[in-house]
Design an enzyme around this catalytic site. Structure first.
Site, PDB file in Angstrom:
ATOM      1  CD  GLU A  93       0.399  -1.389   3.181  1.00 15.95           C
ATOM      2  OE1 GLU A  93       0.353  -0.267   2.671  1.00 15.95           O
ATOM      3  OE2 GLU A  93       0.995  -2.347   2.644  1.00 15.95           O
ATOM      4  CB  CYS A 106       4.271 -10.210   6.636  1.00 22.56           C
ATOM      5  SG  CYS A 106       5.306  -8.761   6.435  1.00 22.56           S
ATOM      6  CB  CYS A 113      10.198   3.003   8.236  1.00 22.33           C
ATOM      7  SG  CYS A 113      11.833   2.349   8.642  1.00 22.33           S
ATOM      8  CB  CYS A 117      15.352   1.648   2.299  1.00 21.07           C
ATOM      9  SG  CYS A 117      16.087   1.109   3.854  1.00 21.07           S
ATOM     10  CB  CYS A 120      11.363   0.736   1.330  1.00 24.63           C
ATOM     11  SG  CYS A 120      10.126   0.328   2.566  1.00 24.63           S
ATOM     12  CB  CYS A 334       4.885  -3.694   3.652  1.00 23.13           C
ATOM     13  SG  CYS A 334       3.726  -4.820   4.403  1.00 23.13           S
TER      14      CYS A 334
HETATM   15  N1  SAH Z   1      12.704  -2.552   8.309  1.00 28.48           N
HETATM   16  C1  SAH Z   1      12.995  -3.929   8.235  1.00 28.48           C
HETATM   17  C2  SAH Z   1      11.784  -4.795   8.073  1.00 28.48           C
HETATM   18  C3  SAH Z   1      10.685  -4.294   7.200  1.00 28.48           C
HETATM   19  S1  SAH Z   1      11.070  -4.215   5.477  1.00 28.48           S
HETATM   20  C4  SAH Z   1      14.015  -4.208   7.147  1.00 28.48           C
HETATM   21  O1  SAH Z   1      14.299  -3.303   6.373  1.00 28.48           O
HETATM   22  O2  SAH Z   1      14.537  -5.298   7.121  1.00 28.48           O
HETATM   23  C5  SAH Z   1      11.011  -5.941   5.062  1.00 28.48           C
HETATM   24  C6  SAH Z   1      11.861  -6.336   3.865  1.00 28.48           C
HETATM   25  O3  SAH Z   1      11.289  -5.830   2.660  1.00 28.48           O
HETATM   26  C7  SAH Z   1      13.273  -5.807   3.929  1.00 28.48           C
HETATM   27  O4  SAH Z   1      14.192  -6.809   3.562  1.00 28.48           O
HETATM   28  C8  SAH Z   1      13.235  -4.704   2.910  1.00 28.48           C
HETATM   29  O5  SAH Z   1      14.505  -4.385   2.438  1.00 28.48           O
HETATM   30  C9  SAH Z   1      12.332  -5.295   1.874  1.00 28.48           C
HETATM   31  N2  SAH Z   1      11.758  -4.367   0.912  1.00 28.48           N
HETATM   32  C10 SAH Z   1      11.296  -3.122   1.117  1.00 28.48           C
HETATM   33  N3  SAH Z   1      10.847  -2.592  -0.038  1.00 28.48           N
HETATM   34  C11 SAH Z   1      11.021  -3.525  -0.982  1.00 28.48           C
HETATM   35  C12 SAH Z   1      10.768  -3.575  -2.383  1.00 28.48           C
HETATM   36  N4  SAH Z   1      10.242  -2.537  -3.030  1.00 28.48           N
HETATM   37  N5  SAH Z   1      11.079  -4.706  -3.046  1.00 28.48           N
HETATM   38  C13 SAH Z   1      11.624  -5.765  -2.394  1.00 28.48           C
HETATM   39  N6  SAH Z   1      11.895  -5.784  -1.085  1.00 28.48           N
HETATM   40  C14 SAH Z   1      11.609  -4.668  -0.381  1.00 28.48           C
HETATM   41 FE1  SF4 Z   2      12.322   0.998   6.839  1.00 25.22          FE
HETATM   42 FE2  SF4 Z   2      11.570   0.113   4.467  1.00 25.22          FE
HETATM   43 FE3  SF4 Z   2      14.157   0.449   4.987  1.00 25.22          FE
HETATM   44 FE4  SF4 Z   2      12.799  -1.553   6.192  1.00 25.22          FE
HETATM   45  S1  SF4 Z   2      13.204  -1.327   4.016  1.00 25.22           S
HETATM   46  S2  SF4 Z   2      14.245  -0.100   7.131  1.00 25.22           S
HETATM   47  S3  SF4 Z   2      10.795  -0.566   6.427  1.00 25.22           S
HETATM   48  S4  SF4 Z   2      12.620   2.073   4.909  1.00 25.22           S
END
Ligand code: SAH
Ligand code: SF4
Length: 347
Positions: A93, A106, A113, A117, A120, A334
């Site tokens: 995406e 973006c 990944c 997290c 996410c 995303c």
């Molecule tokens: N892996 C990297 C970059 C991709 S995620 C990282 O974690 O930084 C990009 C951003 O989106 C990160 O700050 C992540 O914590 C945030 N993110 C992921 N899922 C989210 C959600 N459901 N609501 C808000 N931010 C989110």
């Molecule tokens: Fe991976 Fe999502 Fe965590 Fe970023 S926020 S490190 S994309 S699992």
């Protein structure tokens, strides 16, 4: 495909060298390069290239593509979200956002990944593979071609953890800056990481002028490790030290991302602890009300909580803003579009 060279992974200079060593004139490389930049998907589309060179290229090279499978346009702010498919049927995406200062995109750096997290959507779907540098470029080129705009800023905040695919990301940054190519300089690129400490040091050594964003999302290890497994590998004290060292090495201010989750990390006490940890650092905090992802049970903090959090940070001289959420109707942070597509039988 494996025995062929990925032509979009080459710099213009490298393509020139390869074609001239095969006896073709140097200017043909520039012509091919211009076609690639326009997002063509086959050598046949390169109309000003003689057919012998097109045939030669077809046997020697392949063009990596990002094919638009789905496109959603926000009714509120023209934010565009893409679901792309790759040559092997994987989906990624990307999102294009228009601001008064330019167009920002973006992009994804991995299919899925490994970091897991809990808030996410990408993290919940697991990991398939790294993206190549040219697949990162291909996302930009496909959107530029589709929207007929020039993308001026790139954020590596789509699917994937950029520091878990650092070599390809570094190559991407080099390719994107090519003057005759996309011409997006390092200062217009933001890399977001969940905080893989040794890789932050590796990146710092390169002394690039990119912007570094670190996903913090908590004021201490106890809360952080509830949502981010990486916190168990690298405690916050090490992470914050790496950020300070990064600033010392590059002179670039670090941004901290902080997704506010109701009842998890958004109390006044959490704000005070965060302010204390970041005290004296040259940084900026981006507060983002968490996007609700199905199955997580997390809810975004309300407006009063957001404001109170900002005020506490500001009182301690920590610069903080609540990020404007663009494209709220097509969200999907995303990873969600792909999940829905797969659920609907797309893969
Ligand atoms: N892996 C990297 C970059 C991709 S995620 C990282 O974690 O930084 C990009 C951003 O989106 C990160 O700050 C992540 O914590 C945030 N993110 C992921 N899922 C989210 C959600 N459901 N609501 C808000 N931010 C989110
Ligand atoms: Fe991976 Fe999502 Fe965590 Fe970023 S926020 S490190 S994309 S699992």
């Amino acid at each position: 495909m494996t025995d062929k060279t990925d032509v979009k992974s080459l710099t213009l200079k490298e393509l020139e060298q390869q074609l001239t060593s095969e006896g073709y004139p140097k200017f043909r490389a520039k012509q091919m390069y211009e076609w690639l930049l326009k997002g063509v998907t086959s050598f046949d589309e390169m109309r000003n290239i003689p057919s012998d060179l097109r045939q030669f290229s077809d046997t020697r090279y392949y063009i990596s593509v990002a094919t638009i499978e789905k496109k959603l346009i926000s009714r509120y702010d023209k934010t565009v979200k893409y679901l792309f498919s790759l040559h092997d049927g994987e989906f990624i995406e990307a999102v294009v956002m228009s601001y008064h200062h330019g167009v920002s995109m973006c992009i994804s750096t991995q299919v899925g990944c490994k970091m897991g997290c809990t808030f996410c959507a990408t993290g919940k779907s697991g990991f398939s593979r790294d993206l190549t540098a040219s697949e990162m470029l291909a996302q930009l080129e496909a959107a530029q071609r589709d929207l007929n705009v020039r993308i001026s800023n790139v954020v590596l905040m789509g699917m994937g953890e950029p520091l878990d695919n650092l070599d390809n990301v570094l190559r991407f940054i080099e390719l994107a800056s090519e003057e005759k190519g996309l011409h997006i300089g390092a200062r217009h690129i933001t890399l977001s990481t969940c905080g893989i400490v040794p890789k932050i040091y590796e990146l710092a050594e390169k002394k690039l002028q990119i912007n570094l964003a670190v996903s913090l999302h908590a004021p201490n290890d106890e809360i952080r490790s509830r949502t981010m497994p990486i916190a168990k590998a690298y405690p916050m004290s090490q992470l914050l030290k790496a950020c300070r060292d990064y600033f010392d090495a590059t002179g670039r201010r670090v941004t901290f991302e902080y997704s506010m989750i109701s009842g998890v990390n958004d109390s006044d006490e959490n704000a005070r602890e965060l302010a204390q940890k970041l005290s004296g650092m040259n940084c900026h905090v981006n507060l983002i009300p968490v996007n609700t992802v199905e199955g997580t049970g997390y809810k975004k903090s309300n407006i009063q909580r957001q404001q109170s959090f900002v005020n506490i940070l500001a009182a301690k001289s920590i610069a903080a803003t609540v990020r404007r959420t663009l494209g709220s109707d097509i969200n999907a942070s995303c990873g969600q579009l792909k999940r829905n597509h797969i659920k609907e039988g797309g893969k």
